[in-house]
Motif scaffolding. Sequence first.
Motif, PDB file in Angstrom:
ATOM      1  N   SER A  18      68.540 -31.659 -59.523  1.00  0.00           N
ATOM      2  CA  SER A  18      68.837 -31.617 -58.087  1.00  0.00           C
ATOM      3  C   SER A  18      68.508 -30.252 -57.465  1.00  0.00           C
ATOM      4  CB  SER A  18      70.308 -31.971 -57.830  1.00  0.00           C
ATOM      5  OG  SER A  18      71.154 -31.016 -58.462  1.00  0.00           O
ATOM      6  N   LEU A  19      68.348 -29.220 -58.278  1.00  0.00           N
ATOM      7  CA  LEU A  19      68.001 -27.886 -57.771  1.00  0.00           C
ATOM      8  C   LEU A  19      66.508 -27.584 -57.845  1.00  0.00           C
ATOM      9  CD1 LEU A  19      70.930 -25.788 -59.273  1.00  0.00           C
ATOM     10  CD2 LEU A  19      70.638 -26.518 -56.906  1.00  0.00           C
ATOM     11  N   HIS A  20      65.731 -28.480 -58.445  1.00  0.00           N
ATOM     12  CA  HIS A  20      64.300 -28.232 -58.614  1.00  0.00           C
ATOM     13  C   HIS A  20      63.581 -28.057 -57.278  1.00  0.00           C
ATOM     14  CE1 HIS A  20      64.055 -29.975 -62.975  1.00  0.00           C
ATOM     15  NE2 HIS A  20      64.986 -29.057 -62.845  1.00  0.00           N
ATOM     16  N   ASP A  21      64.005 -28.813 -56.256  1.00  0.00           N
ATOM     17  CA  ASP A  21      63.338 -28.685 -54.952  1.00  0.00           C
ATOM     18  C   ASP A  21      63.626 -27.347 -54.285  1.00  0.00           C
ATOM     19  OD1 ASP A  21      66.014 -29.322 -54.432  1.00  0.00           O
ATOM     20  OD2 ASP A  21      65.548 -30.500 -52.659  1.00  0.00           O
ATOM     21  N   GLN A  22      64.620 -26.592 -54.776  1.00  0.00           N
ATOM     22  CA  GLN A  22      64.915 -25.246 -54.276  1.00  0.00           C
ATOM     23  C   GLN A  22      64.208 -24.170 -55.109  1.00  0.00           C
ATOM     24  OE1 GLN A  22      69.164 -24.562 -53.667  1.00  0.00           O
ATOM     25  NE2 GLN A  22      69.447 -26.778 -53.610  1.00  0.00           N
ATOM     26  N   GLY A  23      63.415 -24.608 -56.085  1.00  0.00           N
ATOM     27  CA  GLY A  23      62.675 -23.674 -56.914  1.00  0.00           C
ATOM     28  C   GLY A  23      63.352 -23.300 -58.215  1.00  0.00           C
ATOM     29  N   TYR A  24      64.528 -23.846 -58.473  1.00  0.00           N
ATOM     30  CA  TYR A  24      65.259 -23.505 -59.692  1.00  0.00           C
ATOM     31  C   TYR A  24      65.026 -24.566 -60.759  1.00  0.00           C
ATOM     32  CZ  TYR A  24      67.561 -20.243 -56.579  1.00  0.00           C
ATOM     33  OH  TYR A  24      67.802 -19.245 -55.685  1.00  0.00           O
ATOM     34  N   VAL A  25      64.160 -24.257 -61.712  1.00  0.00           N
ATOM     35  CA  VAL A  25      63.891 -25.134 -62.834  1.00  0.00           C
ATOM     36  C   VAL A  25      64.313 -24.417 -64.115  1.00  0.00           C
ATOM     37  CG1 VAL A  25      62.137 -26.443 -64.110  1.00  0.00           C
ATOM     38  CG2 VAL A  25      61.988 -26.247 -61.614  1.00  0.00           C
ATOM     39  N   TYR A  26      63.649 -23.274 -64.377  1.00  0.00           N
ATOM     40  CA  TYR A  26      63.973 -22.452 -65.545  1.00  0.00           C
ATOM     41  C   TYR A  26      64.420 -21.072 -65.075  1.00  0.00           C
ATOM     42  CZ  TYR A  26      61.353 -25.965 -68.129  1.00  0.00           C
ATOM     43  OH  TYR A  26      60.926 -27.144 -68.662  1.00  0.00           O
ATOM     44  N   ALA A  27      65.444 -20.524 -65.701  1.00  0.00           N
ATOM     45  CA  ALA A  27      65.962 -19.210 -65.327  1.00  0.00           C
ATOM     46  C   ALA A  27      64.932 -18.108 -65.557  1.00  0.00           C
ATOM     47  CB  ALA A  27      67.249 -18.905 -66.091  1.00  0.00           C
ATOM     48  N   ARG A  28      63.994 -18.304 -66.470  1.00  0.00           N
ATOM     49  CA  ARG A  28      62.963 -17.285 -66.705  1.00  0.00           C
ATOM     50  C   ARG A  28      62.011 -17.168 -65.517  1.00  0.00           C
ATOM     51  NH1 ARG A  28      61.426 -21.442 -70.371  1.00  0.00           N
ATOM     52  NH2 ARG A  28      59.542 -22.507 -69.683  1.00  0.00           N
ATOM     53  N   ASP A  29      61.942 -18.219 -64.673  1.00  0.00           N
ATOM     54  CA  ASP A  29      61.092 -18.187 -63.483  1.00  0.00           C
ATOM     55  C   ASP A  29      61.831 -17.626 -62.284  1.00  0.00           C
ATOM     56  OD1 ASP A  29      59.007 -19.371 -64.888  1.00  0.00           O
ATOM     57  OD2 ASP A  29      59.668 -21.394 -64.359  1.00  0.00           O
ATOM     58  N   THR A  30      63.022 -18.104 -62.056  1.00  0.00           N
ATOM     59  CA  THR A  30      63.847 -17.604 -60.950  1.00  0.00           C
ATOM     60  C   THR A  30      65.284 -18.031 -61.167  1.00  0.00           C
ATOM     61  OG1 THR A  30      63.937 -17.291 -58.566  1.00  0.00           O
ATOM     62  CG2 THR A  30      63.568 -19.549 -59.344  1.00  0.00           C
ATOM     63  N   GLN A  31      66.167 -17.369 -60.469  1.00  0.00           N
ATOM     64  CA  GLN A  31      67.594 -17.665 -60.519  1.00  0.00           C
ATOM     65  C   GLN A  31      68.216 -17.101 -59.251  1.00  0.00           C
ATOM     66  OE1 GLN A  31      69.612 -15.121 -63.535  1.00  0.00           O
ATOM     67  NE2 GLN A  31      67.518 -14.819 -64.261  1.00  0.00           N
ATOM     68  N   PRO A  32      69.401 -17.541 -58.879  1.00  0.00           N
ATOM     69  CA  PRO A  32      69.991 -17.125 -57.602  1.00  0.00           C
ATOM     70  C   PRO A  32      70.075 -15.608 -57.409  1.00  0.00           C
ATOM     71  CG  PRO A  32      71.193 -18.990 -58.462  1.00  0.00           C
ATOM     72  CD  PRO A  32      70.226 -18.576 -59.538  1.00  0.00           C
ATOM     73  N   ILE A  33      70.454 -14.860 -58.438  1.00  0.00           N
ATOM     74  CA  ILE A  33      70.576 -13.411 -58.266  1.00  0.00           C
ATOM     75  C   ILE A  33      69.200 -12.768 -58.042  1.00  0.00           C
ATOM     76  CG2 ILE A  33      70.518 -12.757 -60.707  1.00  0.00           C
ATOM     77  CD1 ILE A  33      72.803 -10.745 -59.979  1.00  0.00           C
ATOM     78  N   ARG A  34      68.183 -13.315 -58.678  1.00  0.00           N
ATOM     79  CA  ARG A  34      66.814 -12.815 -58.483  1.00  0.00           C
ATOM     80  C   ARG A  34      66.336 -13.127 -57.072  1.00  0.00           C
ATOM     81  NH1 ARG A  34      61.783 -14.099 -62.480  1.00  0.00           N
ATOM     82  NH2 ARG A  34      60.131 -13.320 -61.135  1.00  0.00           N
ATOM     83  N   THR A  35      66.622 -14.335 -56.602  1.00  0.00           N
ATOM     84  CA  THR A  35      66.259 -14.718 -55.238  1.00  0.00           C
ATOM     85  C   THR A  35      66.928 -13.779 -54.236  1.00  0.00           C
ATOM     86  OG1 THR A  35      66.017 -17.024 -55.911  1.00  0.00           O
ATOM     87  CG2 THR A  35      66.305 -16.611 -53.564  1.00  0.00           C
ATOM     88  N   ARG A  36      68.204 -13.488 -54.470  1.00  0.00           N
ATOM     89  CA  ARG A  36      68.929 -12.581 -53.576  1.00  0.00           C
ATOM     90  C   ARG A  36      68.311 -11.180 -53.595  1.00  0.00           C
ATOM     91  NH1 ARG A  36      75.451 -11.599 -53.335  1.00  0.00           N
ATOM     92  NH2 ARG A  36      75.383  -9.887 -51.851  1.00  0.00           N
ATOM     93  N   CYS A  37      67.972 -10.686 -54.759  1.00  0.00           N
ATOM     94  CA  CYS A  37      67.369  -9.365 -54.884  1.00  0.00           C
ATOM     95  C   CYS A  37      66.012  -9.325 -54.183  1.00  0.00           C
ATOM     96  CB  CYS A  37      67.241  -8.994 -56.359  1.00  0.00           C
ATOM     97  SG  CYS A  37      66.723  -7.298 -56.620  1.00  0.00           S
ATOM     98  N   GLU A  38      65.201 -10.363 -54.360  1.00  0.00           N
ATOM     99  CA  GLU A  38      63.905 -10.429 -53.676  1.00  0.00           C
ATOM    100  C   GLU A  38      64.086 -10.406 -52.158  1.00  0.00           C
ATOM    101  OE1 GLU A  38      61.092 -12.775 -56.894  1.00  0.00           O
ATOM    102  OE2 GLU A  38      62.198 -13.961 -55.412  1.00  0.00           O
ATOM    103  N   LYS A  39      65.103 -11.107 -51.678  1.00  0.00           N
ATOM    104  CA  LYS A  39      65.371 -11.135 -50.244  1.00  0.00           C
ATOM    105  C   LYS A  39      65.756  -9.740 -49.734  1.00  0.00           C
ATOM    106  CE  LYS A  39      68.296 -13.240 -46.750  1.00  0.00           C
ATOM    107  NZ  LYS A  39      69.523 -13.950 -46.476  1.00  0.00           N
ATOM    108  N   LEU A  40      66.620  -9.052 -50.466  1.00  0.00           N
ATOM    109  CA  LEU A  40      67.050  -7.715 -50.057  1.00  0.00           C
ATOM    110  C   LEU A  40      65.890  -6.719 -50.070  1.00  0.00           C
ATOM    111  CD1 LEU A  40      70.484  -7.523 -51.889  1.00  0.00           C
ATOM    112  CD2 LEU A  40      70.097  -7.727 -49.424  1.00  0.00           C
ATOM    113  N   ILE A  41      65.087  -6.744 -51.113  1.00  0.00           N
ATOM    114  CA  ILE A  41      63.945  -5.828 -51.183  1.00  0.00           C
ATOM    115  C   ILE A  41      62.918  -6.179 -50.115  1.00  0.00           C
ATOM    116  CG2 ILE A  41      62.034  -5.019 -52.619  1.00  0.00           C
ATOM    117  CD1 ILE A  41      63.964  -5.202 -55.012  1.00  0.00           C
ATOM    118  N   SER A  42      62.738  -7.458 -49.830  1.00  0.00           N
ATOM    119  CA  SER A  42      61.833  -7.869 -48.748  1.00  0.00           C
ATOM    120  C   SER A  42      62.263  -7.254 -47.423  1.00  0.00           C
ATOM    121  CB  SER A  42      61.799  -9.394 -48.613  1.00  0.00           C
ATOM    122  OG  SER A  42      61.235  -9.991 -49.740  1.00  0.00           O
ATOM    123  N   GLU A  43      63.561  -7.287 -47.171  1.00  0.00           N
ATOM    124  CA  GLU A  43      64.082  -6.702 -45.932  1.00  0.00           C
ATOM    125  C   GLU A  43      63.880  -5.191 -45.906  1.00  0.00           C
ATOM    126  OE1 GLU A  43      68.124  -8.068 -45.628  1.00  0.00           O
ATOM    127  OE2 GLU A  43      67.512 -10.162 -45.407  1.00  0.00           O
TER     128      GLU A  43
END
Length: 175
Positions: A18-43
């Motif tokens: 159910s989370l695959h459509d949000q990009g979360y399949v394998y933790a080695r590819d991405t995970q919520p904390i990584r997504t948050r960090c990418e968002k902060l650094i993007s800003e």
Amino acid sequence: FEQSVTPPISMTTTYLASLHDQGYVYARDTQPIRTRCEKLISELEGGTAVLYASGLAATFATLFHLQPSRVGVRGGYHGTHNVLSLMRDKQQVVIQDIDDEVGEGDVIWLESPRNPMCEVYDVKHYASRAHAVGAKVVVDATMAPPPLQKLIPLGADVVVHSATKYYAGHSDVLA
């Protein structure tokens, strides 16, 4: 996770379908904390951030993505030069100085400030020179991430950092 002061670390290796459509399949590819960090650094950077396992992995990915014929570089991190040597040997990429002639598809690779002497390059100058002929400017800003310097507004096309350095001290964390 967005409302957490300190986001939890996910100890999973895979996510529910159910989370695959949000990009979360394998933790080695991405995970919520990584997504948050990418968002902060993007800003902070004023661009789109992509996290890699190391600064050197980001360096390799950037050069592999850009596929330059020539890379202008001067001094800097030995690991970057190892990647460039590999590209020279396997893909015939020409390695030259940052002040040598560049053309369409080439890359000027700056490390600013450059370790260990902290020389600072005029990013706006190199970006203007590169963009006039269709080349790209990549800046390794490991020694001075935002807010110390904002490189995208100065014309850098890509900014790379090693998060284990200035962001988090020097070689005392795994980022």
